[in-house]
Scaffold this motif. Structure first.
Motif, mmCIF file in Angstrom:
data_model
loop_
_atom_site.group_PDB
_atom_site.id
_atom_site.type_symbol
_atom_site.label_atom_id
_atom_site.label_comp_id
_atom_site.label_asym_id
_atom_site.label_seq_id
_atom_site.Cartn_x
_atom_site.Cartn_y
_atom_site.Cartn_z
ATOM 1 N N ASP A 57 -30.060 -1.498 0.405
ATOM 2 C CA ASP A 57 -29.319 -2.670 0.871
ATOM 3 C C ASP A 57 -30.174 -3.606 1.718
ATOM 4 N N ALA A 92 -25.057 -14.263 4.275
ATOM 5 C CA ALA A 92 -26.224 -13.423 4.029
ATOM 6 C C ALA A 92 -27.505 -14.255 3.983
ATOM 7 N N SER A 96 -32.921 -9.241 11.498
ATOM 8 C CA SER A 96 -31.968 -8.134 11.464
ATOM 9 C C SER A 96 -32.084 -7.205 12.666
ATOM 10 N N GLU A 131 -26.747 -9.051 7.684
ATOM 11 C CA GLU A 131 -27.089 -8.904 6.270
ATOM 12 C C GLU A 131 -28.319 -9.736 5.932
ATOM 13 N N ARG A 153 -31.826 -9.458 3.496
ATOM 14 C CA ARG A 153 -32.498 -8.724 2.426
ATOM 15 C C ARG A 153 -33.836 -9.377 2.106
#
Length: 275
Positions: free
Chosen positions: A3, A89, A110, A117, A119
């Motif tokens: 994730d 996100a 993060s 969220e 990535r």
């Protein structure tokens, strides 16, 4: 897929939806502060926004190292300018498998700023192109700023004095030649922090430039109850922290100043060789 990572195909579909993420282009070249902006202008993932290593992800070089953290207020202002908010996100990418400087952006967003969220595009821009993703050129269009006020966690990183006194494992993300003191192309002195272990950030990636599987990373990453990650200036060290996240291992803390700060005090010891 972890994730904390996203594949190029998944990102393409996500960008076509109604809840598209904020995409940040973090490409950089050490020693060339203008490279990131130039690379972004020459071609970037559609709707991506340029996040600069030297101007946004660090404060000016000095006694705290080559890439000290910016002041929290300055970084919060950068995130608001780029439209980053906690309810949307974020995807970050570079063209070095996350090593320069997407992992640093992931960590700052993060782990330090507490965004829920974030990535990293697995494989970065090469993977995007390989998947048939298009690039656009030119300057940023109008971006609607956010009003996000992050709460920063300074427990995610350590100062030099704590590195010196801590019994935590020190994990060095630089190349083995730099770790051993055989070469030092960037900093004034060669070697490593005594007792450190060498884990080059490139070892986290496979031949395609994507992260190795969580199982492979769990098997290869050294285990310890407490780990401090460092490198030359606190950038590629974040890649080892990200690898731990991919492997679902406890996250090391970051020594932000890293080797470039460590060697500024002649009282701090230096080791060479493999140990």
């Amino acid at each position: 897929m972890s994730d904390v990572l996203i594949g190029a195909d998944a990102l393409r579909h996500w960008l076509q939806g109604s809840q598209a993420p904020v995409v940040l282009d973090c490409r950089a070249r050490l020693g060339d502060p203008e490279a990131g902006a130039r690379l972004w202008r020459d071609g970037h993932v559609p709707a991506s926004r340029h996040l600069d290593l030297d101007r946004d992800l660090a404060s000016p070089a000095g006694v705290r190292g080559r890439h000290p953290l910016p002041e929290p207020g300055a970084f919060a202002a950068t995130l608001r300018r780029l439209g980053v908010e906690s309810g949307r996100a974020v995807v970050v990418y570079d063209d070095m498998g996350g090593q320069l400087a997407a992992a640093r952006a992931w960590w700052m967003l993060s782990q330090w700023a507490g965004h829920p969220e974030v990535r990293v595009l697995d494989g970065g821009l090469p993977a995007w192109r390989e998947a048939g993703g298009s690039l656009v050129e030119g300057e940023e269009a109008g971006i609607e700023p956010s009003d996000w006020a992050p709460t920063f966690d300074d427990g995610a990183w350590v100062e030099a004095d704590e590195v010196f006194s801590s019994r935590a494992m020190k994990l060095d993300a630089r190349s083995r030649a730099r770790f051993r003191g055989e070469s030092e192309p960037v900093d004034a002195l060669a070697g490593h922090i005594p007792g450190a272990r060498c884990r080059p950030s490139a070892d986290n990636l496979d031949e395609s430039g994507r992260f190795k599987s969580p199982a492979a990373l769990r098997e290869a990453l050294p285990e310890a109850s407490e780990v401090i990650s460092y490198c030359g200036s606190g950038v590629t060290a974040c890649h080892n922290i990200l690898a731990c996240a991919v492997a679902d291992l406890p996250l090391p803390r970051l020594y932000v100043g890293s080797w470039s700060e460590w060697i500024r005090d002649p009282a701090r010891p230096i080791a060479t060789g493999d140990y």
